[in-house]
Write a protein that holds these residues in place. Structure first.
Motif, mmCIF file in Angstrom:
data_model
loop_
_atom_site.group_PDB
_atom_site.id
_atom_site.type_symbol
_atom_site.label_atom_id
_atom_site.label_comp_id
_atom_site.label_asym_id
_atom_site.label_seq_id
_atom_site.Cartn_x
_atom_site.Cartn_y
_atom_site.Cartn_z
ATOM 1 N N LEU A 1 3.190 3.645 -18.932
ATOM 2 C CA LEU A 1 4.196 4.158 -17.997
ATOM 3 C C LEU A 1 5.418 3.255 -18.046
ATOM 4 O O LEU A 1 5.335 2.090 -18.445
ATOM 5 N N TYR A 2 6.554 3.791 -17.612
ATOM 6 C CA TYR A 2 7.824 3.077 -17.727
ATOM 7 C C TYR A 2 8.585 3.176 -16.408
ATOM 8 O O TYR A 2 8.547 4.193 -15.740
ATOM 9 N N ARG B 1 19.003 4.026 -7.591
ATOM 10 C CA ARG B 1 17.592 3.925 -7.264
ATOM 11 C C ARG B 1 17.325 4.369 -5.830
ATOM 12 O O ARG B 1 18.220 4.401 -4.991
ATOM 13 N N GLN B 2 16.068 4.634 -5.570
ATOM 14 C CA GLN B 2 15.669 5.085 -4.238
ATOM 15 C C GLN B 2 15.747 3.932 -3.233
ATOM 16 O O GLN B 2 15.589 2.766 -3.598
ATOM 17 N N ARG C 1 7.978 4.639 -10.893
ATOM 18 C CA ARG C 1 8.713 4.892 -12.146
ATOM 19 C C ARG C 1 10.209 4.645 -11.928
ATOM 20 O O ARG C 1 11.028 5.017 -12.751
ATOM 21 N N ASP C 2 10.546 3.995 -10.811
ATOM 22 C CA ASP C 2 11.945 3.896 -10.388
ATOM 23 C C ASP C 2 12.526 2.502 -10.567
ATOM 24 O O ASP C 2 13.647 2.237 -10.136
ATOM 25 N N GLY D 1 0.809 -1.209 0.000
ATOM 26 C CA GLY D 1 0.000 0.000 0.000
ATOM 27 C C GLY D 1 0.838 1.251 0.000
ATOM 28 O O GLY D 1 2.041 1.212 0.263
ATOM 29 N N ASN D 2 0.187 2.393 -0.289
ATOM 30 C CA ASN D 2 0.826 3.705 -0.146
ATOM 31 C C ASN D 2 2.111 3.826 -0.969
ATOM 32 O O ASN D 2 3.098 4.411 -0.527
ATOM 33 N N VAL D 3 2.091 3.287 -2.202
ATOM 34 C CA VAL D 3 3.237 3.463 -3.108
ATOM 35 C C VAL D 3 3.418 4.938 -3.412
ATOM 36 O O VAL D 3 4.538 5.452 -3.453
ATOM 37 N N HIS D 4 2.310 5.602 -3.639
ATOM 38 C CA HIS D 4 2.314 7.059 -3.799
ATOM 39 C C HIS D 4 1.855 7.689 -2.495
ATOM 40 O O HIS D 4 0.849 7.267 -1.902
ATOM 41 N N GLY D 5 2.603 8.675 -2.038
ATOM 42 C CA GLY D 5 2.350 9.252 -0.722
ATOM 43 C C GLY D 5 0.972 9.843 -0.562
ATOM 44 O O GLY D 5 0.429 9.873 0.548
#
Length: 494
Positions: A289-290, A204-205, A188-189, A123-127
């Motif tokens: 998306l990539y 990468r992050q 996207r990372d 979950g919460n991949v995007h903040g």
């Protein structure tokens, strides 16, 4: 004067109508607009608008009623203590700002290596899409509370290793923005199959690296990530090689469509969407998306992953969370259960010593391979129900085997016993070649064989060959001419 008053009233009414039409969909607005999105470019623009919302719309007030990062950490640890009999808590790393990425594993034997398949929810991949983190805590608590009372809860706990990562992006949540603390979109990372971006792992992050290392440690069969901003189950591929918005299916397109349909049709209203047929979509046909996590899972980790958009509003009011849990509950449960309710499962063994083999499983007509476990030789191949499939097991140094299965009536358990390619004669020769030929005794023995006693050696070989012939002939006579057929079993061995 009356005319001016009427005009003013009309303008106020018109403005309020426009304002309400621009508002984000709420739970009361169960369906998307009625017009069909036949033009893929329209769907693409819709996705762009959702992803590029003004951050000014995300106010601190929207977080009221949601768990803070500290609250989430406490809830995970408290769950681990309360449900220690069927769970364990572990971390896969830390975010940019040092917040631990905590995972809940739920199983009747948590932490043990078994032949059961593993499934993960993230979950919460995007903040700015926090609904997933709340629903995964609700899922964990429901399984704990109902393990001994509900058949589906018991089935999942006893047959699957379920891993829940409520928040992949805790920094983005605390900052109320899409990206992580470095303002990078984590979806996207990942390394991309079409374009060489993010090929340097060190660049990468930390959240991305944590996920990649996690999948190196655990062999997940399937997974899903929870997002917000739409209501649809998305499946690979997420992009295309020419970057065009078009349907671009992966080798397991049928299996992914079936997998996405399980979630959609178990949902309260996802399958009745008027934007997406049956509430599912191919990623590239919706919005290419990539560097996405979904495709990377399938290509590099052997994991079938869906991207689930579970709420029209990215950050709905916290009062709607109980209703969102109600709408998504059966979808979350049925998707996990489908891991063992369909497909083909089994183990690969060596006929030489009976030990498990980390071989590979392929299905004729599908350009994709699933690898068995190194320790137990177990495999789990997700497949859509169909009349028949030809399954092939291979292993370096062994003869491959294939058989036909039918999946129209539930899952199939299929074990393979592979024969070594090396014959007995070759094994003997290999042992001679592997000997220590520098030793004095070995040199003397070789000189004895190939010296004056060569004729005696030849006669001994002939005698041994004749005795072997008699022994084999006698053994054939003892073999019965018929065999007893055993009763039908679920497990097939070839």
């Amino acid at each position: 004067m009356v005319m001016k008053t009427n005009l003013l009233s009309f303008l106020i009414l018109f403005a309020s109508t426009i304002s309400s039409s621009l508002a984000k969909g709420s739970l009361q607005q169960t369906l998307l607009p009625s017009e069909e999105f036949n033009d893929c470019s329209n769907a693409s623009r819709t996705r762009h608008l959702l992803e590029n919302e003004s951050q000014a719309q995300i106010s601190v007030d929207l977080a009221q009623g949601y768990m803070s990062n500290d609250d989430l950490e406490w809830a995970i640890k408290e769950f681990g203590q309360r449900c220690s009999n069927i769970s364990r808590i572990y971390s896969i790393g830390n975010s940019v700002n040092g917040f631990p990425l905590l995972v809940i594993e739920i199983s009747d034997k948590p932490g043990e290596e078994e032949t059961k398949p593993a499934f993960k929810y993230i979950g919460n991949v995007h903040g700015d899409e926090p609904v997933g983190r709340e629903l995964l805590i609700s899922l964990a608590n429901w399984l704990c509370d109902n393990y001994l009372k509900d058949p589906l809860a018991k089935f999942i706990v006893e047959n699957v290793h379920l891993h829940l990562l409520p928040s992949m992006n805790p920094d983005g949540f605390s900052l109320r923005k899409r990206g992580n603390a470095n303002n990078i979109d984590l979806n996207r990372d990942f390394p991309d199959q079409f374009f060489s971006v993010n090929d340097d792992e060190d660049s990468r992050q930390p959240e991305t690296r944590a996920i990649m290392n996690w999948l190196r440690d655990i062999r997940f069969t399937a997974s899903a990530t929870l997002h917000g901003g739409a209501l649809v189950a998305n499946y690979p591929w997420d992009g295309s090689e020419d970057k065009r918005t078009k349907y671009y299916g992966c080798p397991d397109d049928d299996a992914f469509r079936f997998m996405a349909s399980i979630y959609s049709h178990s949902h309260y209203n996802m399958s009745s969407s008027k934007e997406f047929l049956s509430g599912i979509t191919n990623g590239a046909a919706w919005y290419p998306l990539y560097g996405g996590m979904q495709d990377w899972n399938y290509i590099h980790a052997g994991c079938f992953e869906l991207t689930l958009e579970i709420s029209d509003n990215k950050w709905p009011n916290a009062t709607e969370l109980p209703i969102l849990w109600k709408y998504n509950k059966m979808s979350l449960l049925n998707l996990v259960a489908s891991l063992v309710k369909t497909g083909v499962h089994g183990r690969i063994y060596s006929s030489a010593d009976g030990k498990p083999l980390p071989g590979s499983i392929a299905v004729s007509g599908i350009n994709y391979t699933v690898t068995a476990g190194k320790t137990l030789g177990d495999y789990h191949r997700f497949l859509a129900p169909r009349d028949k499939y030809e399954v092939v097991a291979t292993m370096i140094g062994y003869k491959s085997k294939n058989t036909t299965i039918w999946l129209d009536d539930g899952p199939v358990t299929l074990d393979f016993v592979l024969d070594p390619e090396v014959s007995i004669k070759e094994s003997v020769l290999q042992n001679v070649y592997d000997c220590d030929c520098n030793s004095k005794s070995t040199q003397e023995f070789v000189q004895f064989l190939w010296g004056a006693h060569l004729e005696v050696f030849f006669i001994l070989i002939v005698i041994l060959g004749f005795l072997l012939f008699l022994f084999r002939r006698r053994a054939k006579i003892k073999v019965p001419t018929s065999r007893q057929l055993s009763g039908s079993k679920k497990t097939v061995e070839v």
